[in-house]
Design an enzyme around this catalytic site. Structure first.
Site, PDB file in Angstrom:
ATOM      1  N   HIS A   9       0.830  -1.205   0.000  1.00 20.64           N
ATOM      2  CA  HIS A   9       0.000   0.000   0.000  1.00 20.64           C
ATOM      3  C   HIS A   9       0.863   1.254   0.000  1.00 20.64           C
ATOM      4  O   HIS A   9       1.573   1.532   0.965  1.00 20.64           O
ATOM      5  CB  HIS A   9      -0.897  -0.024   1.247  1.00 20.64           C
ATOM      6  CG  HIS A   9      -1.822   1.130   1.361  1.00 20.64           C
ATOM      7  ND1 HIS A   9      -1.781   2.016   2.405  1.00 20.64           N
ATOM      8  CD2 HIS A   9      -2.828   1.547   0.552  1.00 20.64           C
ATOM      9  CE1 HIS A   9      -2.729   2.911   2.268  1.00 20.64           C
ATOM     10  NE2 HIS A   9      -3.376   2.656   1.147  1.00 20.64           N
ATOM     11  N   ARG A  10       0.829   1.999  -1.106  1.00 18.11           N
ATOM     12  CA  ARG A  10       1.687   3.169  -1.302  1.00 18.11           C
ATOM     13  C   ARG A  10       3.155   2.772  -1.174  1.00 18.11           C
ATOM     14  O   ARG A  10       3.991   3.548  -0.699  1.00 18.11           O
ATOM     15  CB  ARG A  10       1.336   4.286  -0.323  1.00 18.11           C
ATOM     16  CG  ARG A  10      -0.141   4.667  -0.329  1.00 18.11           C
ATOM     17  CD  ARG A  10      -0.480   5.746   0.684  1.00 18.11           C
ATOM     18  NE  ARG A  10      -1.927   5.802   0.906  1.00 18.11           N
ATOM     19  CZ  ARG A  10      -2.525   6.552   1.822  1.00 18.11           C
ATOM     20  NH1 ARG A  10      -1.799   7.340   2.602  1.00 18.11           N
ATOM     21  NH2 ARG A  10      -3.831   6.526   1.966  1.00 18.11           N
ATOM     22  N   GLU A  36       0.698  -0.753  -4.823  1.00 19.63           N
ATOM     23  CA  GLU A  36      -0.457   0.137  -4.913  1.00 19.63           C
ATOM     24  C   GLU A  36       0.056   1.559  -4.821  1.00 19.63           C
ATOM     25  O   GLU A  36       0.928   1.854  -3.993  1.00 19.63           O
ATOM     26  CB  GLU A  36      -1.439  -0.168  -3.770  1.00 19.63           C
ATOM     27  CG  GLU A  36      -2.771   0.560  -3.881  1.00 19.63           C
ATOM     28  CD  GLU A  36      -2.798   1.930  -3.201  1.00 19.63           C
ATOM     29  OE1 GLU A  36      -3.802   2.644  -3.370  1.00 19.63           O
ATOM     30  OE2 GLU A  36      -1.818   2.285  -2.504  1.00 19.63           O
ATOM     31  N   ASP A  38      -0.940   6.036  -5.769  1.00 20.68           N
ATOM     32  CA  ASP A  38      -1.957   7.047  -6.058  1.00 20.68           C
ATOM     33  C   ASP A  38      -1.392   8.063  -7.039  1.00 20.68           C
ATOM     34  O   ASP A  38      -0.216   8.440  -6.945  1.00 20.68           O
ATOM     35  CB  ASP A  38      -2.353   7.771  -4.773  1.00 20.68           C
ATOM     36  CG  ASP A  38      -2.717   6.796  -3.664  1.00 20.68           C
ATOM     37  OD1 ASP A  38      -3.821   6.253  -3.708  1.00 20.68           O
ATOM     38  OD2 ASP A  38      -1.880   6.576  -2.761  1.00 20.68           O
ATOM     39  N   HIS A  51      -0.482  10.846  -2.744  1.00 24.81           N
ATOM     40  CA  HIS A  51      -1.840  10.515  -2.305  1.00 24.81           C
ATOM     41  C   HIS A  51      -2.746  11.728  -2.212  1.00 24.81           C
ATOM     42  O   HIS A  51      -3.842  11.753  -2.766  1.00 24.81           O
ATOM     43  CB  HIS A  51      -1.801   9.804  -0.952  1.00 24.81           C
ATOM     44  CG  HIS A  51      -3.168   9.463  -0.425  1.00 24.81           C
ATOM     45  ND1 HIS A  51      -3.907  10.335   0.357  1.00 24.81           N
ATOM     46  CD2 HIS A  51      -3.933   8.358  -0.569  1.00 24.81           C
ATOM     47  CE1 HIS A  51      -5.054   9.780   0.667  1.00 24.81           C
ATOM     48  NE2 HIS A  51      -5.102   8.579   0.118  1.00 24.81           N
ATOM     49  N   GLU A 111      -4.258   3.894  -8.369  1.00 24.94           N
ATOM     50  CA  GLU A 111      -5.505   4.526  -7.938  1.00 24.94           C
ATOM     51  C   GLU A 111      -5.598   5.943  -8.475  1.00 24.94           C
ATOM     52  O   GLU A 111      -4.714   6.773  -8.224  1.00 24.94           O
ATOM     53  CB  GLU A 111      -5.612   4.547  -6.410  1.00 24.94           C
ATOM     54  CG  GLU A 111      -6.923   5.192  -5.956  1.00 24.94           C
ATOM     55  CD  GLU A 111      -7.099   5.258  -4.454  1.00 24.94           C
ATOM     56  OE1 GLU A 111      -7.966   6.048  -4.008  1.00 24.94           O
ATOM     57  OE2 GLU A 111      -6.379   4.554  -3.732  1.00 24.94           O
ATOM     58  N   LYS A 113      -6.870   9.461  -8.199  1.00 23.44           N
ATOM     59  CA  LYS A 113      -7.367  10.297  -7.097  1.00 23.44           C
ATOM     60  C   LYS A 113      -8.215  11.429  -7.668  1.00 23.44           C
ATOM     61  O   LYS A 113      -7.862  12.601  -7.585  1.00 23.44           O
ATOM     62  CB  LYS A 113      -6.210  10.848  -6.279  1.00 23.44           C
ATOM     63  CG  LYS A 113      -5.306   9.797  -5.678  1.00 23.44           C
ATOM     64  CD  LYS A 113      -6.058   8.856  -4.749  1.00 23.44           C
ATOM     65  CE  LYS A 113      -6.511   9.550  -3.482  1.00 23.44           C
ATOM     66  NZ  LYS A 113      -7.103   8.604  -2.511  1.00 23.44           N
ATOM     67  N   ASP A 231       0.135  -2.138   4.435  1.00 26.10           N
ATOM     68  CA  ASP A 231       1.363  -1.399   4.738  1.00 26.10           C
ATOM     69  C   ASP A 231       2.447  -2.357   5.228  1.00 26.10           C
ATOM     70  O   ASP A 231       3.638  -2.057   5.129  1.00 26.10           O
ATOM     71  CB  ASP A 231       1.121  -0.359   5.838  1.00 26.10           C
ATOM     72  CG  ASP A 231       0.090   0.690   5.459  1.00 26.10           C
ATOM     73  OD1 ASP A 231      -0.004   1.030   4.272  1.00 26.10           O
ATOM     74  OD2 ASP A 231      -0.621   1.157   6.364  1.00 26.10           O
TER      75      ASP A 231
END
Length: 242
Positions: A9-10, A36, A38, A51, A111, A113, A231
């Site tokens: 995640h990120r 993943e 953003d 993000h 993703e 945004k 994470d």
């Protein structure tokens, strides 16, 4: 326990500043299956990996991402807030993450945004970059803005698009098909055995986010989800290996 894919995640944001190349590199080193991230559009229509809509939380800058050019954003420090060792870590361009993913054979979950404020052209620019790298079969595009995902699907029917949602929706698998989505990315507390079984019966991959506790990692793995976005990359990887 079913072997589920591990999505960072990120990036590996538990050990490095989120959405930076340091976080993505560490995720690869830790054995993640995918990243993943953003994305937003800059003033000069470049695709940057960050993000928030604004710069304050994760950089030493202030203002809206959309009001700066790529070169201006590149000069900002996106690492010091996390730790001194990351001082000077820049905001990445989507191109850099695509290069890393191609080199390490990683999946990407990009993703968009665009749910709070519209970013006209974001879908087109992201697709241009993924197509340029020949990575469309290794990429999924997700968003809380399901209108945006419809546009992606219209432009690239073969792209895997995934609806993001946090509410406890009624039959989200049915809604996903109605929305033209291929996959669903629900907030982890909403995931039930019924949801997993229904998605699999319809051939819809299910990848919950953001799962950081061992208890929930085990629960969701036992339910048979396809991937977990986390994470805590090494914790999930170790659970899967055991």
């Amino acid at each position: 326990m079913k072997r589920v894919q591990v999505f960072a995640h990120r990036g590996y944001s538990a050990v490095a500043p989120e959405n930076t190349m340091a976080a993505f590199q560490r995720a690869a080193e830790a054995g993640a299956d995918g990243l993943e991230l953003d994305v937003h559009l800059t003033k000069d229509r470049e695709v940057v990996v960050i993000h928030d809509y604004t710069l304050k939380r994760t950089t030493d800058g202030k203002g809206w991402v959309k009001d700066f050019t790529w070169k201006e954003l590149r000069r900002l420090d996106a690492g010091s807030w996390f730790g001194e060792e990351f001082q000077g870590e820049p905001i990445p361009h989507l191109k850099e993450v695509l290069e890393l993913a191609a080199d390490k054979n990683l999946l990407l979950n990009i993703e968009l945004k665009s749910n709070k404020y519209p970013e006209p052209g974001l879908e087109e620019r992201v697709l241009e970059w993924t197509e340029q790298f020949g990575r469309t079969d290794k990429v999924m595009i997700s968003s809380f803005n399901h209108h945006s995902l419809r546009r992606v699907k219209e432009m690239h029917p073969e792209m895997d698009v995934a609806i993001l949602f946090m509410a406890n929706l009624y039959e989200p698998w049915t809604y996903a098909r109605h929305a033209g989505a291929d996959s669903i990315h629900p907030y982890w507390p909403t995931v039930s055995e019924e949801m997993v079984n229904a998605c699999h019966n319809m051939g819809i991959p299910l990848r919950p986010f953001t799962v950081n506790r061992e208890k929930e990692m085990r629960r969701l793995s036992n339910l048979g989800v396809d991937a977990i976005i986390t994470d805590q990359v090494e914790l999930l990887r170790d659970i899967q290996q055991k």
